[in-house]
Motif scaffolding. Structure first.
Motif, PDB file in Angstrom:
ATOM      1  N   SER A 257       0.828  -1.209   0.000  1.00 20.60           N
ATOM      2  CA  SER A 257       0.000   0.000   0.000  1.00 20.60           C
ATOM      3  C   SER A 257       0.861   1.256   0.000  1.00 20.60           C
ATOM      4  O   SER A 257       0.539   2.239  -0.677  1.00 20.60           O
ATOM      5  CB  SER A 257      -0.934  -0.001   1.212  1.00 20.60           C
ATOM      6  OG  SER A 257      -1.834  -1.083   1.158  1.00 20.60           O
ATOM      7  N   ASN A 260       2.155   1.694  -3.460  1.00 19.30           N
ATOM      8  CA  ASN A 260       1.108   2.225  -4.338  1.00 19.30           C
ATOM      9  C   ASN A 260       0.892   3.721  -4.127  1.00 19.30           C
ATOM     10  O   ASN A 260       0.494   4.426  -5.054  1.00 19.30           O
ATOM     11  CB  ASN A 260      -0.205   1.481  -4.093  1.00 19.30           C
ATOM     12  CG  ASN A 260      -0.162   0.052  -4.593  1.00 19.30           C
ATOM     13  OD1 ASN A 260       0.664  -0.292  -5.433  1.00 19.30           O
ATOM     14  ND2 ASN A 260      -1.035  -0.788  -4.075  1.00 19.30           N
ATOM     15  N   PRO A 263       4.444   5.574  -5.998  1.00 19.68           N
ATOM     16  CA  PRO A 263       4.943   4.739  -7.099  1.00 19.68           C
ATOM     17  C   PRO A 263       6.241   5.239  -7.718  1.00 19.68           C
ATOM     18  O   PRO A 263       7.151   4.456  -7.976  1.00 19.68           O
ATOM     19  CB  PRO A 263       3.791   4.761  -8.109  1.00 19.68           C
ATOM     20  CG  PRO A 263       3.025   6.009  -7.789  1.00 19.68           C
ATOM     21  CD  PRO A 263       3.131   6.174  -6.305  1.00 19.68           C
TER      22      PRO A 263
END
Length: 292
Positions: A257, A260, A263
């Motif tokens: 997470s 993400n 990135p």
């Protein structure tokens, strides 16, 4: 009941009425001790009436307040059993030679139970905190959980900078505290039986102004009293050992997470690490080729 009352409350919190949410939150804040006392004390703490607490207990699947308390006592008994006691109980029962398929089913169930009872808001808060690249993140654990903390620190360091693993050693922990301060984050893994050294370390970090992210089991480490964020593992124990599958999955979910959320930073950092690794290997190879 298959899962703990805590896991049940967390998984159904959004379905409760405002009064039921007050009862549930009061119990979660003082779990499980609040539910072990008289119903009048429970109601007073939750700022509701006695009948409201009784209806809530029935609402979550118990015929009366007494059976609700018996379930809480059962959880305490399970929590207090040592690994050796669990092994003795296991080997005194039948069917000790479970097939690999049965073991995998238990592992899957432990993971499913953790997912079902996970506090989504706390998880998102943890990711937001860890995805702030300027803050420093210290990761530590006790005798049993140190490998989890080490692996978490190692993988998180690929996604963001300023990540440090704290050795499960009093002297080395003191060195880490010397560098810790306000706005830093301590991610600490602490499962039963909870270690006093881990609690002392967390309290010292808390006094220095560090924010505490606790990863613990469903019975909640004492560190929870000072933690800013608490994430709980709800997997059931095996005979002698408690499975690490849910804890490892939660740690990896946090890292994924964070990646993400960052990135580009994560990609650049991974490229840099890989280039340094490759360069180091080539440099060592060239050095070995040089004449004596």
């Amino acid at each position: 009941m298959g899962t703990s009352i805590r896991a049940l409350l967390l998984s159904q919190m959004d379905t409760f009425t405002p009064s039921e949410q007050k009862v549930a939150q009061a119990l979660l804040d003082r779990y499980p001790s609040l539910g072990l006392g008289p119903i009048a004390s429970f109601a007073k703490q939750a700022e509701v009436s006695d009948p409201t607490v009784f209806r809530f207990v029935v609402r979550i699947g118990f015929p009366n307040y007494s059976s609700f308390q018996q379930a809480l006592y059962g959880e305490i008994d399970t929590a207090m059993n040592s690994p050796l006691a669990r092994m003795d109980a296991f080997h005194s029962s039948s069917g000790t030679r479970e097939s690999h398929a049965g073991i995998f089913r238990q592992l899957s169930q432990s993971l499913a139970t953790t997912i079902e009872g996970l506090d989504a808001a706390a998880f998102d808060k943890a990711v937001t905190l860890l995805a702030t690249p300027d803050i420093r993140v210290f990761c530590g654990g006790g005798r049993y959980t140190a490998p989890l903390a080490s692996l978490f620190a190692f993988t998180l360091a690929y996604a963001r900078p300023h990540v440090q693993y704290v050795e499960a050693n009093v002297n080395l922990a003191s060195l880490a505290l010397a560098d810790m301060g306000r706005d830093d984050v301590l991610v600490i893994f602490d499962f039963r039986r909870y270690q006093k050294d881990s609690l002392r370390f967390a309290k010292a970090a808390h006094r220095l102004g560090a924010r505490i992210l606790l990863i613990t089991d469903e019975w909640l480490s004492p560190i929870g009293e000072i933690a800013d964020i608490v994430l709980q593992i709800l997997g059931r124990p095996f005979a002698m050992l408690q499975t690490n599958v849910p804890a490892l999955a939660l740690a990896e979910a946090l890292v994924i997470s964070v990646t993400n959320r960052l990135p580009e930073l994560a990609r650049q950092r991974m490229e840099k690490i890989e280039n340094l690794n490759t360069g180091g290997i080539e440099q060592d190879t060239n050095r070995r080729d040089l004449p004596e």
